[in-house]
Write a protein that holds these residues in place. Structure first.
Motif, PDB file in Angstrom:
ATOM      1  N   ARG A 362       0.846  -1.191   0.000  1.00 52.53           N
ATOM      2  CA  ARG A 362       0.000   0.000   0.000  1.00 52.53           C
ATOM      3  C   ARG A 362       0.884   1.245   0.000  1.00 52.53           C
ATOM      4  N   ARG A 372       3.634   9.844  -3.819  1.00 53.38           N
ATOM      5  CA  ARG A 372       4.040   8.669  -3.059  1.00 53.38           C
ATOM      6  C   ARG A 372       5.463   8.834  -2.528  1.00 53.38           C
ATOM      7  N   ASP A 552      -8.672   8.029   5.689  1.00 52.97           N
ATOM      8  CA  ASP A 552      -9.592   7.467   4.695  1.00 52.97           C
ATOM      9  C   ASP A 552     -10.357   8.522   3.895  1.00 52.97           C
ATOM     10  N   GLY A 574      -5.370   4.272  -1.219  1.00 51.49           N
ATOM     11  CA  GLY A 574      -5.333   2.932  -1.794  1.00 51.49           C
ATOM     12  C   GLY A 574      -5.116   1.889  -0.731  1.00 51.49           C
ATOM     13  N   ASP A 575      -5.895   0.796  -0.820  1.00 54.35           N
ATOM     14  CA  ASP A 575      -5.733  -0.315   0.108  1.00 54.35           C
ATOM     15  C   ASP A 575      -4.574  -1.191  -0.335  1.00 54.35           C
ATOM     16  N   THR A 576      -4.369  -2.269   0.421  1.00 55.71           N
ATOM     17  CA  THR A 576      -3.320  -3.220   0.073  1.00 55.71           C
ATOM     18  C   THR A 576      -3.571  -3.773  -1.323  1.00 55.71           C
ATOM     19  N   ARG A 577      -2.526  -3.796  -2.146  1.00 55.16           N
ATOM     20  CA  ARG A 577      -2.679  -4.197  -3.536  1.00 55.16           C
ATOM     21  C   ARG A 577      -1.382  -4.827  -4.029  1.00 55.16           C
ATOM     22  N   ARG A 581       0.303  -2.122  -8.956  1.00 53.92           N
ATOM     23  CA  ARG A 581      -0.730  -1.117  -8.708  1.00 53.92           C
ATOM     24  C   ARG A 581      -0.271  -0.109  -7.674  1.00 53.92           C
ATOM     25  N   ALA A 582       0.519  -0.567  -6.693  1.00 52.89           N
ATOM     26  CA  ALA A 582       0.938   0.322  -5.609  1.00 52.89           C
ATOM     27  C   ALA A 582       1.973   1.339  -6.055  1.00 52.89           C
TER      28      ALA A 582
END
Length: 603
Positions: A362, A372, A552, A574-577, A581-582
Motif C-alpha cells: 500500500r 508517493r 480514509d 489505496g488499500d493493500t494491492r 498497482r501500488a
C-alpha cells in the motif's frame, strides 16, 4: 540382566505384526520404545527391527484390551506370558516395560476417548504382570535356579502395581489428583450432579510464578506449589470439592454444588484470600501469589469432560489476557470463536507453504501534495472459508504459535526480492512485530536478505514498535546497528510527548502516530490535539518525519496536514494491492531523512 535362549537360537512362534500404517503411529512409536527397553535388558537373537515387530504385536493386544467393551483386561495376561516365552525375564525388563507402557498408554491420542482410562490401564498392566509372574513361576518348577527370582518378581510386581496406580492418578509433588484423575472425577460428578445446582469447574493459573522460580529457585517454587495446594484445599474445605494439579502452575477445582454452596464471586474471593496471604517458606522471604481463573458454572450434564475442560481452558486464557488476578465465566459464543481462531492459527504454517498467504503493498504518500514517498509491505491470507484475513489478523494468529518470526522473515525477504529491481528507487517499508524487533538475529537476517536480494540498505525502511523500544535492551540495540549499516528506521505507535524523549540517543528517522489516535481524530481544541501537536513539533525539531495511518477521507487528510504530519497511509490513498498497482503514482523521496548517525540531523 541378560536371559538365556534355546540352544538353536529360535523363539516361540509369534503372530506377524500389523504394518505400522495400520497399527497407527502412536502404537508404532510405543513398540519402538519398548523394543529399545527389551534390547537393553535382555539378549534376544533377533535384529532390532524383528524385536520391534514382536513388540508391535504385543502393543496391539494391550490396546485391544484397554478398548474392549465390555471391559476385559484378562487377555493382557497373555502378553506377560509371551515376554517370558521370549526370555525377557530380567527384573529390569518387566519393571522398565511397565513404566514405559504405563506412561505411554495414559497419553495416547487413540485412547483419549476411553472412559476411566487410568483404571483400565492399571488393570491391563496388572494382568500383564500377573501373567508374566505366573509364566515365570511355571517355568521355575523345572528350573530350581529361578526360585529366588520368582519370589523377587512376585514382590516387585505387587509393588510396581501399587506404584503405577499412585503415579497414574496423583501429582508426585503435591499429592493432589492429576489431570487424568481429575478428568475421571469430572465425568462421575457430571453423572451424579444435582440437576438444580449442578457443578462448577474452576481452572486457575498462578500469576508470575516464573518470577518466583527465577528469583528464588525451583526448590522454593516447589515448596510454594505445595503451599498453594494446601491453601486451595482449605479454601474449599466446606464444600464437596476436588482440588487437582493440572500442570506446572495450573490447578483445577471441581465443586459439586448444593443449595448452600456460595455464589461464584464469593468462592473466587475465598480462593484469592487463601493465595494472597504471604508465607515464609524459607524463614526469610514472604511469598504470595495471585491467580487468573476461568469458571464454568453449571454446565450441561451431558457435556463431554474434554469439552468441559476445554471451555475452562479457553475462559482462563481470556481471563489472563485481561490482566493478573482476573476471573471470567465461560461464554459458549466466545469459546466457539476462540476454537475457530486456534484452528486457524494451527493451519497457518501449511497456508504459508502452499501460497495462501501473500504479500501485498500500500502507498505511503506525502501529505503536502499527495505524491508517493514509499510502499509498505503487508501480508494477507486468502482463506477458503473465512475469506481474506488482514495483515493484523495474520500477525495475531501467528504470535501464539511461534510462527511470527518465520512469517516476518518471509515477508521481509519476499518484499526485498520483489523491489530490488525497481528503477524509480522506490523505498520499501516493512513494519516489525515486537518479537521481530527484539530478535537477537534481526540484524543478521536483514544483512542476509539485503545481500541475497541486492536491495540497497537505504531503500529499506523498518518500523519498530514504540513500546518495545521504550524498554531498551535488544530492540534498541537492533535499531542502532541497523541504522549504522544504512537502513532507515521509524518508530510506530506514538501518542504522547514522553514518547519522544526516549529517542534522544537513538538514530531514528521518523515516527508514526498511534492508530488509535488517528481513529479518534480529536477535535482541534482538545487536550489530545494539543499534546499531539507538541509531539509532532518535538519530532520535527529532532530531525524526524511524522506519518499517520488510517487516513480514509479528504477531511482527515486536511486535519493531519494542518497538524503538521508529513506522510499518511489509509483508504484514501489505496488499500493493500499488488506491487504494480501500488507504484503507479509519482514518487518523491527528498523529504525522507537520509542520515543514520543522529536523529537531530536532516537531509
Amino acid at each position: 540382566m541378560t536371559a538365556s535362549v534355546p540352544d538353536d537360537g529360535s523363539l516361540p512362534p509369534c503372530a506377524v505384526a500389523a504394518p505400522a500404517a495400520e497399527a497407527g503411529r502412536g502404537r508404532f512409536v510405543l513398540a519402538r520404545e519398548w523394543a529399545y527397553v527389551i534390547n537393553a535388558t535382555a539378549y534376544l537373537p533377533l535384529t532390532h527391527a524383528e524385536v520391534e515387530q514382536h513388540m508391535l504385536h504385543l502393543v496391539n493386544r494391550l490396546f485391544d484390551a484397554v478398548r474392549s467393551e465390555p471391559f476385559d483386561p484378562t487377555p493382557a495376561a497373555g502378553v506377560g506370558a509371551r515376554l517370558v516365552e521370549m526370555h525377557c525375564v530380567g527384573r529390569d525388563s518387566i519393571r522398565r516395560s511397565a513404566e514405559v507402557l504405563g506412561k505411554a498408554l495414559l497419553n495416547q491420542d487413540e485412547l483419549h476417548d476411553v472412559e476411566r482410562l487410568a483404571e483400565r490401564v492399571i488393570a491391563v498392566l496388572g494382568e500383564m504382570m500377573a501373567g508374566y509372574s505366573e509364566a515365570l513361576r511355571g517355568g521355575a518348577q523345572h528350573e530350581e535356579e529361578h526360585v529366588g527370582t520368582v519370589i523377587e518378581e512376585g514382590n516387585d510386581v505387587a509393588l510396581l502395581r501399587r506404584k503405577l496406580t499412585d503415579q497414574a492418578l496423583h501429582d508426585s509433588l503435591t499429592g493432589l489428583p492429576n489431570r487424568l484423575s481429575f478428568r475421571a472425577e469430572l465425568a462421575k460428578a457430571l453423572r451424579r450432579a444435582d440437576p438444580t445446582t449442578g457443578i462448577t469447574l474452576y481452572q486457575l493459573d498462578l500469576d508470575g510464578f516464573s518470577l518466583i522460580t527465577g528469583g528464588h529457585g525451583d526448590e522454593l517454587g516447589d515448596r510454594l506449589l505445595e503451599h498453594v495446594a494446601r491453601a486451595l484445599k482449605n479454601g474449599v474445605a466446606q464444600e464437596k470439592a476436588t482440588v487437582a494439579r493440572l500442570g506446572a502452575d495450573e490447578f483445577g477445582i471441581l465443586v459439586e454444588n448444593t443449595p448452600a454452596t456460595p455464589a461464584v464471586p464469593t468462592m473466587i474471593e475465598r480462593l484469592t484470600e487463601a493465595l494472597s496471604e504471604p508465607v515464609y517458606l524459607d524463614g526469610e522471604h514472604g511469598l504470595a501469589t495471585s491467580a487468573s481463573v476461568g469458571v464454568v458454572h453449571q454446565p450441561d450434564p451431558g457435556i463431554r469432560t474434554s469439552e468441559l475442560l476445554s471451555a475452562a481452558e479457553l475462559t482462563l486464557r481470556r481471563a489472563k489476557s485481561a490482566g493478573r488476578g482476573q476471573w471470567l465465566l465461560a461464554d459458549p459464543e466466545l469459546d466457539t470463536r476462540d476454537r475457530e481462531t486456534a484452528a486457524l492459527a494451527a493451519s497457518m504454517p501449511g497456508a504459508l507453504e502452499t501460497g495462501e498467504i501473500r504479500v501485498g503493498y500500500r502507498p505511503v504518500v506525502w501529505l503536502a501534495d499527495g505524491r508517493r514517498a514509499a510502499v509498505e509491505a503487508l501480508v494477507s491470507w486468502d482463506h477458503a472459508r473465512c475469506g481474506r484475513l488482514s495483515h493484523e489478523e495474520c500477525l495475531t494468529l501467528a504470535e501464539p504459535t511461534g510462527l511470527i518470526l518465520d512469517l516476518g522473515s518471509w515477508l521481509l525477504s519476499s518484499a526485498c526480492k520483489r523491489f530490488q529491481g525497481e528503477r524509480d528507487e522506490l523505498l520499501l517499508s516493512v513494519a516489525l512485530t515486537r518479537s521481530q524487533a527484539a530478535d537477537p538475529d534481526l540484524v543478521g537476517l536483514v544483512r542476509r536478505v539485503l545481500d541475497s536480494s541486492g536491495l540497497r540498505p537505504n531503500r529499506l525502511v523498518l518500523g519498530f514498535p514504540g513500546r518495545a523500544l521504550a524498554e531498551g535492551g535488544e530492540t534498541a540495540e537492533n535499531l542502532t546497528v541497523l541504522s549504522e549499516i544504512g537502513v532507515r528506521t521509524i518508530v510506530h505507535g506514538f501518542g504522547a510527548v514522553g514518547d519522544v524523549l526516549f529517542l534522544e540517543d537513538l538514530p531514528v528517522h521518523g515516527i508514526r502516530v498511534d492508530r488509535r489516535i488517528a481513529a479518534r481524530q480529536a477535535a482541534s481544541e482538545s487536550a489530545t490535539m494539543r499534546v499531539l501537536a507538541t509531539t509532532i513539533e518535538l519530532a520535527h525539531q529532532a530531525g524526524m518525519r511524522v506519518s499517520v495511518d488510517g487516513v480514509d477521507t479528504e477531511e482527515q487528510a486536511g486535519f493531519w496536514r494542518a497538524a503538521g504530519v508529513d506522510y499518511a497511509l489509509g483508504g484514501m490513498f489505496g488499500d493493500t494491492r499488488s506491487r504494480d498497482r501500488a507504484r503507479r503514482a509519482p514518487a518523491t523521496f527528498g523529504a525522507w531523512p537520509t542520515t543514520t548517525s543522529s536523529p537531530t540531523s536532516t537531509s
